[in-house]
Motif scaffolding. Structure first.
Motif, short mmCIF file in Angstrom:
data_model
loop_
_atom_site.label_atom_id
_atom_site.label_comp_id
_atom_site.label_asym_id
_atom_site.label_seq_id
_atom_site.Cartn_x
_atom_site.Cartn_y
_atom_site.Cartn_z
N LEU A 1 0.83 -1.21 0.00
CA LEU A 1 0.00 0.00 0.00
C LEU A 1 0.86 1.26 0.00
O LEU A 1 1.92 1.29 0.62
CB LEU A 1 -0.89 0.03 1.25
N THR A 2 0.37 2.28 -0.66
CA THR A 2 1.00 3.59 -0.57
C THR A 2 0.50 4.26 0.71
O THR A 2 -0.49 3.81 1.31
CB THR A 2 0.62 4.48 -1.77
N GLN A 3 1.15 5.33 1.10
CA GLN A 3 0.66 6.08 2.26
C GLN A 3 -0.75 6.60 2.00
O GLN A 3 -1.61 6.56 2.89
CB GLN A 3 1.60 7.24 2.59
N GLU A 4 -0.99 7.06 0.80
CA GLU A 4 -2.31 7.57 0.44
C GLU A 4 -3.37 6.48 0.57
O GLU A 4 -4.45 6.72 1.12
CB GLU A 4 -2.29 8.14 -0.98
N ALA A 5 -3.08 5.30 0.06
CA ALA A 5 -4.05 4.20 0.12
C ALA A 5 -4.34 3.79 1.57
O ALA A 5 -5.50 3.58 1.93
CB ALA A 5 -3.54 3.00 -0.67
N LEU A 6 -3.29 3.68 2.40
CA LEU A 6 -3.50 3.33 3.79
C LEU A 6 -4.27 4.43 4.51
O LEU A 6 -5.16 4.14 5.32
CB LEU A 6 -2.18 3.05 4.50
N ALA A 7 -3.97 5.67 4.21
CA ALA A 7 -4.70 6.78 4.83
C ALA A 7 -6.18 6.69 4.49
O ALA A 7 -7.03 6.81 5.38
CB ALA A 7 -4.11 8.11 4.37
N LEU A 8 -6.50 6.47 3.25
CA LEU A 8 -7.90 6.37 2.83
C LEU A 8 -8.60 5.19 3.48
O LEU A 8 -9.74 5.30 3.93
CB LEU A 8 -8.01 6.28 1.31
N GLU A 9 -7.93 4.05 3.53
CA GLU A 9 -8.52 2.84 4.11
C GLU A 9 -8.72 2.94 5.62
O GLU A 9 -9.66 2.39 6.17
CB GLU A 9 -7.65 1.62 3.80
N SER A 10 -7.82 3.64 6.30
CA SER A 10 -7.84 3.68 7.76
C SER A 10 -8.56 4.91 8.33
O SER A 10 -8.90 4.92 9.52
CB SER A 10 -6.42 3.64 8.31
N GLY A 11 -8.76 5.93 7.51
CA GLY A 11 -9.43 7.12 7.98
C GLY A 11 -8.50 8.16 8.60
O GLY A 11 -8.98 9.14 9.18
#
Length: 93
Positions: free
Chosen positions: A36-46
């Motif tokens: 995951l990219t930081q952006e993807a993890l940020a979106l998934e985790s809130g």
């Protein structure tokens, strides 16, 4: 009631710094393992990407609740992101 940072000992502040570094490294390692990219993890985790950057670098602590949000997004148990009971050891789980 929490103790204000100004009332904490230098040893306690150092232990917190080490714990932040260990949690941040665990988040980064698990994020990379998951592809995951930081952006993807940020979106998934809130969490925001900026917060995630600060967490991964150990510059910012993360709340108990956010540990669970990050772990869920990474598909792992929250305990995998937590440092050992004694962060002075410098070893992660």
């Amino acid at each position: 009631m929490p103790v204000p940072d100004s009332k904490s000992s230098d040893e306690q502040k150092e232990a917190w710094r080490r714990a932040r570094l260990l949690v941040g490294a665990a988040v980064r390692n698990e994020r990379l393992r998951a592809g995951l990219t930081q952006e993807a993890l940020a979106l998934e985790s809130g969490v925001t990407r900026n917060m995630l950057i600060h967490v991964e670098h150990g510059n910012r602590g993360v709340s108990f609740e956010r540990i669970y949000d990050l772990a869920e997004a990474l598909g792992i148990d929250a305990a995998a992101l937590m440092p050992p009971s004694d962060p002075a050891s410098g070893e992660g789980r």
